[in-house]
Scaffold this motif. Structure first.
Motif, PDB file in Angstrom:
ATOM      1  N   SER A  21      27.362 101.347 101.983  1.00  0.00           N
ATOM      2  CA  SER A  21      27.160  99.919 102.196  1.00  0.00           C
ATOM      3  C   SER A  21      25.994  99.744 103.133  1.00  0.00           C
ATOM      4  O   SER A  21      25.510 100.691 103.741  1.00  0.00           O
ATOM      5  N   PHE A  22      25.542  98.513 103.227  1.00  0.00           N
ATOM      6  CA  PHE A  22      24.492  98.170 104.159  1.00  0.00           C
ATOM      7  C   PHE A  22      25.156  97.970 105.523  1.00  0.00           C
ATOM      8  O   PHE A  22      25.507  96.862 105.894  1.00  0.00           O
ATOM      9  N   LEU A  23      25.332  99.061 106.255  1.00  0.00           N
ATOM     10  CA  LEU A  23      26.001  98.964 107.559  1.00  0.00           C
ATOM     11  C   LEU A  23      25.249  98.001 108.474  1.00  0.00           C
ATOM     12  O   LEU A  23      24.020  97.939 108.387  1.00  0.00           O
ATOM     13  N   PRO A  24      25.933  97.263 109.326  1.00  0.00           N
ATOM     14  CA  PRO A  24      27.367  97.320 109.601  1.00  0.00           C
ATOM     15  C   PRO A  24      28.219  96.455 108.680  1.00  0.00           C
ATOM     16  O   PRO A  24      29.386  96.225 109.013  1.00  0.00           O
ATOM     17  N   ALA A  25      27.692  95.980 107.569  1.00  0.00           N
ATOM     18  CA  ALA A  25      28.563  95.273 106.632  1.00  0.00           C
ATOM     19  C   ALA A  25      29.479  96.291 105.967  1.00  0.00           C
ATOM     20  O   ALA A  25      29.048  97.390 105.628  1.00  0.00           O
ATOM     21  N   PHE A  26      30.717  95.925 105.791  1.00  0.00           N
ATOM     22  CA  PHE A  26      31.676  96.749 105.060  1.00  0.00           C
ATOM     23  C   PHE A  26      31.809  98.149 105.647  1.00  0.00           C
ATOM     24  O   PHE A  26      31.838  99.141 104.929  1.00  0.00           O
TER      25      PHE A  26
END
Lengths: 287, 287, 287, 287
Positions: free
Chosen positions: C197-202
């Motif tokens: 995922s595109f951290l910090p998303a998810f």
């Protein structure tokens, strides 16, 4: 961004040889300058061309820069350097040329207001009156210099008079007249144009119509320094945007505007921040 | 993805006129088919060309599709439609042609293994033996058909024999031989090529060297249907990647490979899923 | 790329102060080393942290590098530098950990074959047997080390024995087990993970399902160094790809794979070329 | 774009069942309307939700649309449709809310002038006076409605009075006040906000500072419909731009502005062209 009164920039190119970085580093530290950011690139492991961009901090830079430059001239001679010094506090004096399509002008003025473009916008010159209200509303001088096939020489003469106050960079923000070689040679590597295609695709006129006819799936734009060879000067920046079968030539034109303005703005920004070195017909961009 | 045994696709193009969508919709619902996804586009508000892609679900499709097609042929005649029916369960029979650079072949085979490309890969044909181990390790027949200036006609003859088992689509995955017009006309709009530039920039040979010489800031690739005019066929997909002054021609080539394989894979995927309609020298892609 | 037997790399970080670049430059030229490429960055104009990456050429590097390093150690002490020397000819010894999803492993092996990843792939370790045929077909040792909740400690013990032959970097190419703190501390800043995922998303488990539930329009991936804090280590590289309402969670997973493999490959490439310096919980990437 | 006086749009969602496309197509052709563009999507092959967007041409649309809508209401009832009819000639009445950062407002006004945004901009409302000169220079009414913790209710009351003249869509172009539930429920799915992060990353306050602290390599923006759950409404559009270690929080903010304005402009454009259908907490975008 911190205050940058004491920030200086050096752009250097020369034949590569042993010890250049050391010599430059020594020179700067001997003068009390601290290197804040630097990037360097050589075309070959040995015997190629050497390119370097340095940002340094030096207390009381304004008082010291004359001496600094004189001294650096000595070093430069020794190494056969072409070089350029630019204090960050000295905004470049910029003229913008435009015709009737104002989106690139507008983006430049806007980004300038926004603090993104570190320039002193001295004037906007146009062969049409359309841009006047926008330009003057921002307190920038606007000069309407009409151009016809017959009056082209006089028009350029008039433009040169206007520019005579001292202009560091000219941006052709969708200026649809071709400048003469004699005009161009007064501003070598200091005129930036935006071409409305992903060069060298659709070199020349009507790129959007031709892109439409060819059925491309991406539309591009190219910012480059202007040379006598139309659309052939050193490329500074390019980008593209996705289109599809539903776009007619006019839709391509509208979609293209967004790319044009973004690409031109980035290229101008890099030029203003002394991040571009021209090397033959190419650019080194220390972005 | 759910099982797609009962999923059918229709691709339709015809002169636009009132009531086409209704007629098609009625036809399908009268036959018990539920439209799952559809996209339609007309070139002009009125009097232009009409294009439509439909995916529908119909119970016991396999038993019913003959009748369905016969009946649809009637409707098509009435409206002057060119059309194509393709059941989703029937994977297209694909042949891949390759020379010595294997990255595009590898991507296709990999995406195919991964379930991304819904094809039946029947064979790989090459004028060099290099790809054999890779291809045979996957249980796919590999045919080495050398080509020289003198033996070109025989080579194509041999290729046609191999393809005679029934091939729906040929992918030129960096196949460096030019196919003859007589070969091409057997597979109209069914041969997909990857060109290693952002066409029409750097049309022809050695695009990376020429991109290097021009000093471009983006490198591209173009997937297109092959026609007699080299590099001039209808474009299916294009993309670019960013490069800079540090890339020599060989670095551009390596960077370009990533774009080539991605662009070709997307184009092949769309073709396999019947998402592309050729219209003159352009494509409608209902992606 | 030219032969790189005489190419060395230095990565340096230290408190910023006057004359560092000069000192390094002098040091290198005094040892006969020509700087081919360098990039430097300081966090503050003055009094911040200094970071530099240098590639230099030195004849007979292999014979001279011991002395060079000893001498540089002196300089480093003087300036309080953390530093790393890496000869370009010495490929890093790499181990790849993988579970059942093989796309990232496959990309790494492929890019490695293609010359893009300059590593010595010593082994692939997996808690599942799935990758064995692929790995062994390339002549790379494959070790199946099953992991269960009960046997985790022994499994790590076994892994450490395998790695004991001398491993410079471990890549978690979709390895779905959490490594223990004691394992991690043996490879500080040398374990690279790809998070889907595109951290910090998810952050955490099931990012694609959660991305689906949230209705995002882009899917991303993140390559980062592994630390004890799950998904919180220094980010090396991130990228995204566009999706739309038609993608279900499984389609997102497939689309995401393309980003995952590209992002991981770039991060590993930069690490192998000594382009990454960890600074606190962030990275300086001299890409 | 051709004149669009006779162009109508239908947006339809309902439980999927056999024959919907046929029924709609028949309805339109029976009324003499030619479908110019349509897109349709069902969540499941059978038994899911059906969504469709249609653009059609009908001579003398203005005279006929009342009847058309009445008749369509019958059909809609039969199929349990939620639907919306919008004639292309009727620009949506738009209000823009803004605080002190004007870049999104500026982009909207500019794109509107440029013909990209097909709206009737009725007013700009701000809790600060900063935007007044820009807004009034374009002849658009500007209303300064200050908001404090104490006066929030009155301020909203005042805003509602201003909006009472009939507003179709409210765009929060970096409006930094939270609207109350009772305000929101008057404009369901008609308030569009731009959030300055790639949601759900950095939900809430100070996303750029937090992005800086986390060391991300991409900065994003998200346009979404506003619901009572802050930053949780249906996402319309997202995009990102690349950043690196040299960006401090303020540089991220500047870089982010370019993404924010582009993302918001696209989302507003799609909303104005009736290309967005809200489905639960997600959007179907027929872009």
């Amino acid at each position: 961004m911190a205050a940058r009164d004491n920030r200086g920039r050096l752009l250097i190119s020369c034949p590569d040889r042993l010890g250049i970085v050391a010599a430059i580093g020594q020179f700067l530290s001997a003068h009390g300058a601290n290197i804040a950011e630097s990037a360097q690139y050589s075309t070959e492991p040995q015997g190629g061309d050497f390119f370097m961009r340095i940002e340094f901090e030096l207390d009381d830079l304004a008082q010291k820069e004359n001496t600094l430059c004189e001294d650096f001239g000595q070093l430069a001679k020794e190494y056969g350097m072409r070089w350029r010094y630019a204090p960050a506090r000295a905004k470049k004096r910029m003229a913008i040329f435009v015709s009737r399509e104002l989106h690139c002008l507008q983006e430049l003025l806007w980004d300038w207001q926004d603090g993104l473009l570190d320039a002193d916008v001295k004037m906007v010159v146009s062969n049409h009156p359309d841009a006047r209200p926008l330009v003057e509303s921002l307190g920038i001088p606007f000069h309407h210099v009409p151009v016809t096939a017959d009056t082209k020489a006089q028009a350029e003469q008039r433009q040169l008079e206007l520019l005579a106050e001292g202009i560091d960079v000219i941006v052709l923000a969708r200026y649809m007249q071709i400048l003469s070689p004699s005009f161009l040679e007064r501003f070598p590597q200091r005129i930036i144009n935006i071409h409305h295609s992903f060069l060298p695709a659709f070199i020349g006129r009507n790129p959007y119509q031709r892109a439409y006819d060819r059925g491309v799936k991406l539309i591009g734009a190219t910012a480059h320094y202007v040379t006598e060879e139309l659309d052939e000067g050193p490329i500074i920046e390019q980008d593209v945007t996705r289109v599809d079968h539903r776009f007619d030539a006019s839709d391509l034109r509208i979609a293209g505007r967004q790319v044009e303005r973004a690409v031109l703005s980035r290229a101008v920004k890099w030029h203003l921040e002394d991040k571009v070195i021209v090397h033959g017909n190419k650019t080194i961009v220390f972005a």
